[in-house]
Design an enzyme around this catalytic site. Structure first.
Site, PDB file in Angstrom:
ATOM      1  N   TYR A 237       0.848  -1.199   0.000  1.00  0.00           N
ATOM      2  CA  TYR A 237       0.000   0.000   0.000  1.00  0.00           C
ATOM      3  C   TYR A 237       0.874   1.236   0.000  1.00  0.00           C
ATOM      4  CZ  TYR A 237      -3.555   3.354   1.575  1.00  0.00           C
ATOM      5  OH  TYR A 237      -4.404   4.436   1.693  1.00  0.00           O
TER       6      TYR A 237
ATOM      7  N   ASP B 146       9.141   2.724   0.449  1.00  0.00           N
ATOM      8  CA  ASP B 146       8.053   3.388   1.165  1.00  0.00           C
ATOM      9  C   ASP B 146       8.188   2.965   2.632  1.00  0.00           C
ATOM     10  OD1 ASP B 146       5.778   4.265   2.367  1.00  0.00           O
ATOM     11  OD2 ASP B 146       4.393   3.439   0.872  1.00  0.00           O
TER      12      ASP B 146
ATOM     13  N   LYS C 121       3.618   8.778   9.416  1.00  0.00           N
ATOM     14  CA  LYS C 121       3.315   8.164  10.701  1.00  0.00           C
ATOM     15  C   LYS C 121       4.250   8.652  11.836  1.00  0.00           C
ATOM     16  CE  LYS C 121       0.517   4.683   8.602  1.00  0.00           C
ATOM     17  NZ  LYS C 121       0.599   3.870   7.403  1.00  0.00           N
TER      18      LYS C 121
HETATM   19  C1  LIG Z   1      -0.023   4.317   6.051  1.00  0.00           C
HETATM   20  C2  LIG Z   1       0.768   4.123   4.829  1.00  0.00           C
HETATM   21  C3  LIG Z   1       0.685   5.003   3.741  1.00  0.00           C
HETATM   22  C4  LIG Z   1      -0.304   6.127   3.690  1.00  0.00           C
HETATM   23  O1  LIG Z   1      -0.126   7.073   4.696  1.00  0.00           O
HETATM   24  P1  LIG Z   1      -1.355   8.011   5.140  1.00  0.00           P
HETATM   25  O2  LIG Z   1      -0.745   8.937   6.133  1.00  0.00           O
HETATM   26  O3  LIG Z   1      -2.403   7.104   5.697  1.00  0.00           O
HETATM   27  O4  LIG Z   1      -1.827   8.709   3.911  1.00  0.00           O
HETATM   28  C5  LIG Z   1       1.547   4.814   2.681  1.00  0.00           C
HETATM   29  N1  LIG Z   1       2.428   3.800   2.676  1.00  0.00           N
HETATM   30  C6  LIG Z   1       2.531   2.929   3.688  1.00  0.00           C
HETATM   31  C7  LIG Z   1       3.551   1.845   3.642  1.00  0.00           C
HETATM   32  C8  LIG Z   1       1.698   3.048   4.794  1.00  0.00           C
HETATM   33  O5  LIG Z   1       1.770   2.150   5.790  1.00  0.00           O
END
Ligand SMILES: *Cc1c(COP(=O)(O)O)cnc(C)c1O
Length: 432
Positions: A149, A244, A272
């Site tokens: 994701y 990511d 995060k």
């Molecule tokens: C949570 C997450 C996102 C998206 O971040 P948001 O702050 O929810 O938009 C993107 N990549 C990874 C790996 C994530 O865990």
């Protein structure tokens, strides 16, 4: 032991009202508990390792607001720093010294990052980074992995094709095929599939983006050699490698997975934890690539609230707490106690299960395993997980409401919290 049914009448009333006000009653889908059934609980307050719902039930929390709460919820030192910053205002829309402080901390911590741009969410970081990948390489195709994701940007919402890598079809209505047709997908941990795609499109792939440890199809580790293989292939074809680390940054190690495994990507996305519970994302990497970003270069990307003083303050204080000696050993130790305990109990109570942990991240699946990719994860017993999740919730343990989410621990979790969690798990698994 018989679980006392939880009184959640206030939660139910509030969530029922919410469903008339907001789509599905939530502002982010997974909160609605759709994949495990039953109603979500509505939070009133959080502190340390705990969350309290509006009916005053207390839970040991293993979601930690989906990652940011690695120092424990509402950490006193973070709150204190925030209240000081608050008295100076909430947003400047102009340069502020705090941005330099957090930027330096991120650059010092994350091996690939020589320059950084702050944004407001992980989604925004990933959206920006794909534009940068394309701007820098002058190529349009992206390669991502099934089950990874990268936020809800159009180009990342591509259905995982099973077996062979396929050209992307949109995963959600509203996403034009003309966008996702540039997104190639491969199964996680499948270097051969990646090689085949590069052989097919040698001069067209801007880069490869991945979760270097997966948390968004459950907790899945890269096979030995997978990350190094991607580094090699991308270099060979003049494509960029992007980690990511929105979830794993400052969680797997202070410098993320890239520090832990010693593989340096070209670009990295963060989010995060670096916001310490306030909305922050970031992308950064090699200086020559980052200097393409406006106003240093031609690639446009902007944000009214980006780098705002409250978010910078919470991030700075959180990273200060994390870089104290022993932090990651402590996180690894309690998380291992939880993950190995869960697997042992599953074995003793006759359930097939696999999983593991690294630093402050863990996961387990109701399947014999091994789980190396999204298809493997989909093969686990989802119905059993739903019953397990509800049973744990009723015993005051708040786990992610999906088999496809990793779990998170924090510096506030104690051995006693872990032991209480394992006792609850034994109780639930004995009657699953
Ligand atoms: C949570 C997450 C996102 C998206 O971040 P948001 O702050 O929810 O938009 C993107 N990549 C990874 C790996 C994530 O865990």
């Amino acid at each position: 032991m018989v679980a006392t049914a939880l009184n959640t009448s206030q939660s139910e009333a509030i969530f029922n009202a919410a469903q008339k006000l907001m789509p599905g009653g939530v502002n982010s889908p997974v909160r609605a508990f759709k994949s495990v059934g039953g109603q979500p609980i509505v939070f009133d307050r959080v502190k340390g390792a705990y969350a309290w719902d509006v009916d005053n039930n207390r839970y040991i929390d293993y979601i930690g607001t989906w990652g940011p709460a690695i120092c424990g919820h509402a950490n006193d030192e973070v709150l204190e720093a925030l209240s000081e910053a608050l008295s100076k205002g909430t947003s400047f829309g102009a340069p502020c010294a705090l941005e330099n402080v957090l930027a330096e901390m991120v650059i010092d911590a994350v091996p690939s990052i020589e320059m950084v741009r702050f944004v407001n969410s992980g989604t925004e970081a990933c959206l920006s980074v794909q534009r940068l990948m394309r701007a820098y390489t002058k190529r349009d195709r992206l390669l991502k992995f099934e089950g990874c994701y990268h936020g809800h940007g159009d180009m990342f919402l591509v259905k995982a094709g099973s077996g062979v890598a396929t050209l992307g079809l949109p995963d959600s209505p509203g996403v034009p095929k003309s966008v996702t047709e540039h997104t190639l997908t491969a199964p996680y941990n499948d270097l051969e599939a990646v090689k085949a795609l590069f052989a097919q499109y040698p001069d067209e792939i801007a880069g490869v983006i991945l979760e270097p440890i997966v948390g968004n199809s459950g907790f899945i580790l890269p096979d030995p050699g997978f990350l190094a293989g991607l580094r090699e292939i991308t270099q060979e074809y003049g494509a960029l490698l992007v980690f990511d680390e929105v979830m794993t940054g400052f969680r797997i190690a202070y410098g993320g997975v890239q520090e832990k495994f010693g593989i340096t990507p070209d670009l990295t996305t963060l989010g995060k934890i670096i916001g310490g519970g306030l909305p922050v994302g970031a992308y950064g990497g090699r200086r020559d690539i980052m200097e393409m970003v406006a106003p240093a270069g031609p690639m446009y990307q902007a944000g009214t609230l980006s780098g705002n003083p409250l978010a910078m303050t919470a991030g700075i204080k959180t990273l200060e707490l994390l870089r104290r000696p022993g932090t990651y050993d402590r996180l690894d130790e309690i998380t291992k106690r939880l993950a190995t305990g869960m697997l042992a109990i599953a074995g003793e109570t006759g359930h097939e299960a696999c999983g593991g942990s690294l630093s402050a991240m863990f996961g387990f699946f109701f399947t014999a395993g091994p789980v190396r990719n999204y298809d493997d994860a989909k093969g686990c017993d989802l119905e059993k997980f739903s019953r397990f999740h509800r049973g744990m919730l009723e015993r005051g343990i708040y786990l992610a409401p999906s088999q496809f989410e990793a779990g998170f621990t924090s510096l506030a979790h104690t051995e006693a919290d872990i032991d209480a969690t394992l006792a609850a798990a034994r109780d639930v698994m004995s009657s699953l």
